[in-house]
Design a protein around this motif. Sequence first.
Motif, short mmCIF file in Angstrom:
data_model
loop_
_atom_site.label_atom_id
_atom_site.label_comp_id
_atom_site.label_asym_id
_atom_site.label_seq_id
_atom_site.Cartn_x
_atom_site.Cartn_y
_atom_site.Cartn_z
N ASN A 106 -1.23 3.90 -2.18
CA ASN A 106 -0.79 5.16 -2.78
C ASN A 106 -0.23 5.00 -4.19
OD1 ASN A 106 1.74 4.08 -2.34
ND2 ASN A 106 2.41 5.63 -0.87
N ALA A 107 -0.31 3.78 -4.75
CA ALA A 107 0.14 3.54 -6.12
C ALA A 107 -0.67 2.40 -6.72
CB ALA A 107 1.63 3.19 -6.15
N GLY A 108 -0.74 2.39 -8.06
CA GLY A 108 -1.43 1.31 -8.75
C GLY A 108 -0.45 0.36 -9.41
N ASN A 109 -0.99 -0.63 -10.09
CA ASN A 109 -0.15 -1.54 -10.88
C ASN A 109 0.45 -0.78 -12.05
OD1 ASN A 109 -0.96 -3.96 -9.41
ND2 ASN A 109 -2.92 -3.82 -10.50
N ILE A 110 1.67 -1.13 -12.40
CA ILE A 110 2.32 -0.57 -13.58
C ILE A 110 2.16 -1.55 -14.73
CG2 ILE A 110 4.52 0.09 -14.62
CD1 ILE A 110 5.42 0.95 -11.82
N LYS A 137 0.81 -1.22 0.00
CA LYS A 137 0.00 0.00 0.00
C LYS A 137 0.84 1.27 0.00
CE LYS A 137 -4.13 -1.96 2.16
NZ LYS A 137 -5.24 -1.72 3.13
N ASN A 138 2.18 1.13 0.01
CA ASN A 138 3.07 2.29 0.00
C ASN A 138 4.19 2.10 -1.02
OD1 ASN A 138 2.31 4.26 2.38
ND2 ASN A 138 2.05 2.18 3.17
N VAL A 163 4.99 -5.83 -19.56
CA VAL A 163 5.53 -5.91 -18.20
C VAL A 163 4.45 -5.45 -17.24
CG1 VAL A 163 7.21 -4.97 -16.56
CG2 VAL A 163 7.92 -5.57 -18.89
N VAL A 164 4.24 -6.23 -16.19
CA VAL A 164 3.29 -5.85 -15.14
C VAL A 164 4.00 -5.93 -13.80
CG1 VAL A 164 1.15 -6.40 -13.95
CG2 VAL A 164 1.26 -6.61 -16.44
N PHE A 165 4.10 -4.81 -13.13
CA PHE A 165 4.62 -4.75 -11.77
C PHE A 165 3.44 -4.45 -10.84
CE2 PHE A 165 8.86 -3.26 -13.68
CZ PHE A 165 9.34 -4.56 -13.75
N THR A 166 3.11 -5.40 -9.99
CA THR A 166 1.89 -5.28 -9.19
C THR A 166 2.15 -4.72 -7.80
OG1 THR A 166 2.11 -7.57 -8.42
CG2 THR A 166 0.75 -7.19 -10.38
N ILE A 167 1.08 -4.24 -7.20
CA ILE A 167 1.08 -3.79 -5.81
C ILE A 167 0.45 -4.86 -4.93
CG2 ILE A 167 0.94 -1.35 -6.46
CD1 ILE A 167 -2.10 -1.52 -5.70
#
Length: 365
Positions: free
Chosen positions: A53-57, A21-22, A132-136
């Motif tokens: 505070n951020a989403g998936n890229i 979440k951060n 590319v998927v970088f997840t939270i």
Amino acid sequence: MDMHGIVDYFLELVKIDSPSKNERALADKLKRDLMELGFQVEEDDAGSKVNGNAGNIIARLRGNAQKPTILFGAHMDTVSKTPGIKPVINNGKIFSDGTTILSADDKAGICAVIQGIRSALKEGVEHGDIEVVFTICEEIGLKGSKNLDVKKLKAEMGFILDSSGEVGKIITSAPAQNKFYFKIKGKPAHAGVEPEKGISAVKVAGVALANMNFGRIDQETTANIGIIKGGSATNIITDLVEMEGEARSRNEEKLEKQTEHMIEAVKDAAEKYGAQVEYRVDSSYPAFKFDENSPIVRYAVRAVEKIGLKPQAAPSGGGSDANILNGKGIPCINMGSGFFNPHSPEECITIENLVNLSKLVKALL
């Protein structure tokens, strides 16, 4: 490959604090790095859905050859707050200073994706479209991938770099998981004056657990009760006990059978002593399984062999973003990413594994 560049980049990543979440600071860096490689980059709204505070890229790069569209995935969050990680290199291994985790889980995966692709582009390697998927929020229930809109993806197969163990390990199957939430409701009474008038929720819970089979059920199935809460004083018959647990299996029928068994154990104990039970079962993620002749497994085997390593197909007892993406229709496998002892101050990765993981990404293109 540039070993020093790979190590320096990894050390830079692990020093960026990114608990679930951060992930903002890490997400901003990775977006910049991906754009420098020529990717089209977007950030989805998963963060707002999980109060983060951020989403998936999500990043895309057009191919230069008629080859499959490949997805690479890793997660940005760490298992706990990790301010001030101080990486130490000793005898070819990277550790923390022993006061925190290292966060190779999963910054080793992120490093390899960026560095493997960077090397391929520098050398003019032919490749198909790359996603590319970088997840939270992977560490707190795969929440990033659960909120990922896969309609934005076109990958024919995906490789998640998020498993402990040597590079070359190919996770061909992983379990589904159910989570349980029980409320056992008894009846309060004074424990010293009139205990006969009470119904002890503690006793009901104890009998239920005594009659419940959990731990290692078989080679595909595990179960556990991990949280028990109840009681306020020793002189009061406890009228409420709450329990939380889980069951996992790579076989959906076995998972259903184990789930029913655990529920029935609690219900039977409650009925025996006149208590009431409320319960909820949540499906955390689906299972996946590929045999050795599956196209994605054969593709992974060839890539591992290409970099001079021995492929080792293996099942997993844990879930990852690969479970979610398979459930959403994208064939994905998890890959050994070279780190050991994750989620602990003893976490480490060898420089050799870090470099080999980057080589593997390049070979998978």
